[in-house]
Design a protein around this motif. Structure first.
Motif, PDB file in Angstrom:
ATOM      1  N   GLU A  18       0.094   0.501  14.926  1.00  5.33           N
ATOM      2  CA  GLU A  18      -0.563   1.203  14.003  1.00  5.33           C
ATOM      3  C   GLU A  18       0.044   1.505  12.758  1.00  5.33           C
ATOM      4  O   GLU A  18      -0.407   1.092  11.803  1.00  5.33           O
ATOM      5  CB  GLU A  18      -1.128   2.533  14.655  1.00  5.33           C
ATOM      6  N   ALA A  19       1.303   1.789  12.693  1.00  2.00           N
ATOM      7  CA  ALA A  19       2.179   2.082  11.597  1.00  2.00           C
ATOM      8  C   ALA A  19       2.244   1.106  10.690  1.00  2.00           C
ATOM      9  O   ALA A  19       1.856   0.993   9.361  1.00  2.00           O
ATOM     10  CB  ALA A  19       3.446   2.776  11.630  1.00  2.00           C
ATOM     11  N   LEU A  20       2.300  -0.269  11.094  1.00  8.41           N
ATOM     12  CA  LEU A  20       2.419  -1.550  10.356  1.00  8.41           C
ATOM     13  C   LEU A  20       1.075  -2.143  10.017  1.00  8.41           C
ATOM     14  O   LEU A  20       0.961  -2.451   8.951  1.00  8.41           O
ATOM     15  CB  LEU A  20       3.142  -2.859  11.268  1.00  8.41           C
ATOM     16  N   ARG A  21       0.203  -1.885  10.638  1.00  6.93           N
ATOM     17  CA  ARG A  21      -1.321  -2.163  10.470  1.00  6.93           C
ATOM     18  C   ARG A  21      -1.777  -1.423   9.051  1.00  6.93           C
ATOM     19  O   ARG A  21      -2.503  -2.078   8.365  1.00  6.93           O
ATOM     20  CB  ARG A  21      -2.241  -1.694  11.355  1.00  6.93           C
ATOM     21  N   ARG A  22      -1.349  -0.135   9.036  1.00  9.83           N
ATOM     22  CA  ARG A  22      -1.491   0.672   7.810  1.00  9.83           C
ATOM     23  C   ARG A  22      -1.090   0.017   6.497  1.00  9.83           C
ATOM     24  O   ARG A  22      -1.735   0.109   5.400  1.00  9.83           O
ATOM     25  CB  ARG A  22      -1.335   2.068   8.040  1.00  9.83           C
ATOM     26  N   VAL A  23       0.082  -0.257   6.642  1.00 10.35           N
ATOM     27  CA  VAL A  23       0.899  -1.094   5.803  1.00 10.35           C
ATOM     28  C   VAL A  23      -0.001  -2.350   5.226  1.00 10.35           C
ATOM     29  O   VAL A  23      -0.245  -2.608   4.023  1.00 10.35           O
ATOM     30  CB  VAL A  23       2.054  -1.286   5.887  1.00 10.35           C
ATOM     31  N   GLY A  24      -0.264  -3.165   6.187  1.00 10.01           N
ATOM     32  CA  GLY A  24      -1.147  -4.437   6.069  1.00 10.01           C
ATOM     33  C   GLY A  24      -2.502  -4.059   5.350  1.00 10.01           C
ATOM     34  O   GLY A  24      -2.968  -4.894   4.593  1.00 10.01           O
ATOM     35  N   GLU A  25      -3.246  -2.940   5.820  1.00  6.73           N
ATOM     36  CA  GLU A  25      -4.647  -2.713   5.350  1.00  6.73           C
ATOM     37  C   GLU A  25      -4.364  -2.243   3.906  1.00  6.73           C
ATOM     38  O   GLU A  25      -5.401  -2.751   3.059  1.00  6.73           O
ATOM     39  CB  GLU A  25      -5.091  -1.813   5.879  1.00  6.73           C
ATOM     40  N   VAL A  26      -3.284  -1.457   3.370  1.00  8.14           N
ATOM     41  CA  VAL A  26      -3.201  -1.314   2.220  1.00  8.14           C
ATOM     42  C   VAL A  26      -3.042  -2.630   1.316  1.00  8.14           C
ATOM     43  O   VAL A  26      -3.362  -2.794   0.325  1.00  8.14           O
ATOM     44  CB  VAL A  26      -2.037  -0.241   1.885  1.00  8.14           C
ATOM     45  N   ILE A  39       8.175   0.280  -3.371  1.00  9.09           N
ATOM     46  CA  ILE A  39       7.965   0.364  -1.938  1.00  9.09           C
ATOM     47  C   ILE A  39       7.785   1.829  -1.537  1.00  9.09           C
ATOM     48  O   ILE A  39       6.943   2.145  -0.605  1.00  9.09           O
ATOM     49  CB  ILE A  39       9.492   0.110  -1.141  1.00  9.09           C
ATOM     50  N   ILE A  40       8.308   2.912  -2.308  1.00 13.41           N
ATOM     51  CA  ILE A  40       7.926   4.185  -1.861  1.00 13.41           C
ATOM     52  C   ILE A  40       6.452   4.442  -2.105  1.00 13.41           C
ATOM     53  O   ILE A  40       5.717   5.047  -1.397  1.00 13.41           O
ATOM     54  CB  ILE A  40       8.852   5.204  -2.929  1.00 13.41           C
ATOM     55  N   ALA A  41       5.998   3.883  -3.281  1.00 14.89           N
ATOM     56  CA  ALA A  41       4.312   4.164  -3.598  1.00 14.89           C
ATOM     57  C   ALA A  41       3.513   3.644  -2.663  1.00 14.89           C
ATOM     58  O   ALA A  41       2.769   4.095  -2.177  1.00 14.89           O
ATOM     59  CB  ALA A  41       4.215   3.453  -5.080  1.00 14.89           C
ATOM     60  N   LEU A  42       3.914   2.315  -2.010  1.00 16.95           N
ATOM     61  CA  LEU A  42       3.137   1.632  -1.090  1.00 16.95           C
ATOM     62  C   LEU A  42       3.243   2.360   0.118  1.00 16.95           C
ATOM     63  O   LEU A  42       2.347   2.653   0.834  1.00 16.95           O
ATOM     64  CB  LEU A  42       3.625   0.218  -0.923  1.00 16.95           C
ATOM     65  N   ALA A  43       4.380   2.853   0.355  1.00 20.04           N
ATOM     66  CA  ALA A  43       4.590   3.866   1.507  1.00 20.04           C
ATOM     67  C   ALA A  43       3.805   4.891   1.605  1.00 20.04           C
ATOM     68  O   ALA A  43       3.044   5.267   2.753  1.00 20.04           O
ATOM     69  CB  ALA A  43       5.961   4.024   1.870  1.00 20.04           C
ATOM     70  N   GLU A  44       3.501   5.654   0.606  1.00 20.22           N
ATOM     71  CA  GLU A  44       2.774   6.866   0.464  1.00 20.22           C
ATOM     72  C   GLU A  44       1.179   6.367   0.586  1.00 20.22           C
ATOM     73  O   GLU A  44       0.873   7.241   0.947  1.00 20.22           O
ATOM     74  CB  GLU A  44       3.074   7.433  -0.847  1.00 20.22           C
ATOM     75  N   ARG A  45       0.721   5.500  -0.053  1.00 22.81           N
ATOM     76  CA  ARG A  45      -0.496   4.975  -0.126  1.00 22.81           C
ATOM     77  C   ARG A  45      -0.648   4.572   1.571  1.00 22.81           C
ATOM     78  O   ARG A  45      -2.080   4.727   1.886  1.00 22.81           O
ATOM     79  CB  ARG A  45      -0.722   3.667  -0.977  1.00 22.81           C
TER      80      ARG A  45
END
Length: 289
Positions: A18-26, A39-45
């Motif tokens: 799930e956590a990696l999937r959210r990154v992929g979806e963004v 990387i910080i901005a992407l992680a927050e999104r």
């Protein structure tokens, strides 16, 4: 992997944690923005952490986020220049005009082939081609739609004199695989890489010393883990063309790349085979009026 990232992410997204999937979806939601983000901005999104983003990058073969950003910037720039965006990801409705539906299909297929070409490992293509050229016997295994792809590839190889057989029936595939030896090649074709009949046949072939090759859209699938060499395909689903149906063009493209490499390395033999086969069927062609 330095290219073809978006195609691989889209294909493998449903199977990610799930956590990696959210990154992929963004990333898929706005690849250009992801290429510009820290990387910080992407992680927050994505509602995750920079460490999760780093794990995501490494899961797809990148050393870190910087390398992924370069790949995303390259792909989005190439896509914009080629005009791939039109129609990609759009759904075809029952009342859509046919020309609009065809535009969506064309955009999806163009992007599919480009994604597949971008992620293709040329060293693996060369290894598979060389092994097939040297093999006394080549077995192609696929079921349903992938079985049709195997049959088409068999026809191409036979046309240039490669001793090749395809099998879509489980019993036939296992029997043929049991007769393979060291130096032979077995190729298993499966979109998701989870078709039991294909996996069993490849395992049987490998147990007798044959080189095993997987053609699949999922690089971390059971079939890919089973095979010695893996050729990955992109898959872009559109309305009415789901799963394996959506992967047919990319499967054919990957196998065509292997076929071209074989034909190049056996140039004289291939040309002679073409001439002989064309001559053999010439009498069955209707003359032009």
């Amino acid at each position: 992997m330095t290219s073809g990232a978006l195609g691989r992410v889209e294909t493998e997204l449903p199977g990610l944690p799930e956590a990696l999937r959210r990154v992929g979806e963004v990333i898929l939601g706005d690849p250009a923005e992801a290429a510009r983000s820290t990387i910080i901005a992407l992680a927050e999104r994505a509602g995750s952490s920079p460490a999760t983003v780093t794990r995501f990058c490494r899961a797809f073969g990148f050393s870190g986020y910087a390398e992924l950003r370069v790949a995303l910037a390259t792909e989005t720039g190439r896509a914009a220049q080629a005009g791939w965006g039109a129609g990609v990801g759009h759904e075809i409705g029952p009342d859509d005009p046919l020309d609009a539906a065809i535009e969506v299909m064309a955009a999806a297929d163009v992007r599919l082939i480009q994604d597949t070409a971008a992620q293709l490992d040329l060293d693996v293509v060369a290894q598979v081609a060389a092994a097939i050229v040297a093999a006394p016997r080549v077995l192609l295994v696929g079921v349903s739609t992938s079985g049709n792809v195997a049959t088409m590839f068999e026809g191409r190889l036979r046309r240039i004199g490669v001793p090749c057989w395809s099998a879509g029936d489980a019993h036939v595939a296992l029997s043929e695989a049991a007769l393979l030896k060291e130096g032979d090649v077995a190729v298993g074709i499966s979109h998701r890489g989870r078709t039991r009949e294909v996996m069993e046949a490849l395992a049987e072939a490998g147990g007798h010393g044959a080189l095993t090759v997987a053609v699949t859209s999922f690089a971390r699938s059971p079939l890919a883990e089973l095979a010695e060499l893996v050729l990955t395909t992109a898959s872009r689903e559109t309305t009415f063309r789901l799963g394996g149906l959506a992967a047919v063009h990319s499967q054919l493209f990957v196998l065509d790349a292997v076929y071209v490499a074989i034909a190049q390395s056996t140039y004289e033999r291939t040309n002679e085979a073409f001439e002989r086969t064309i001559s053999a069927v010439e009498s069955h062609r209707v003359e032009r009026s």
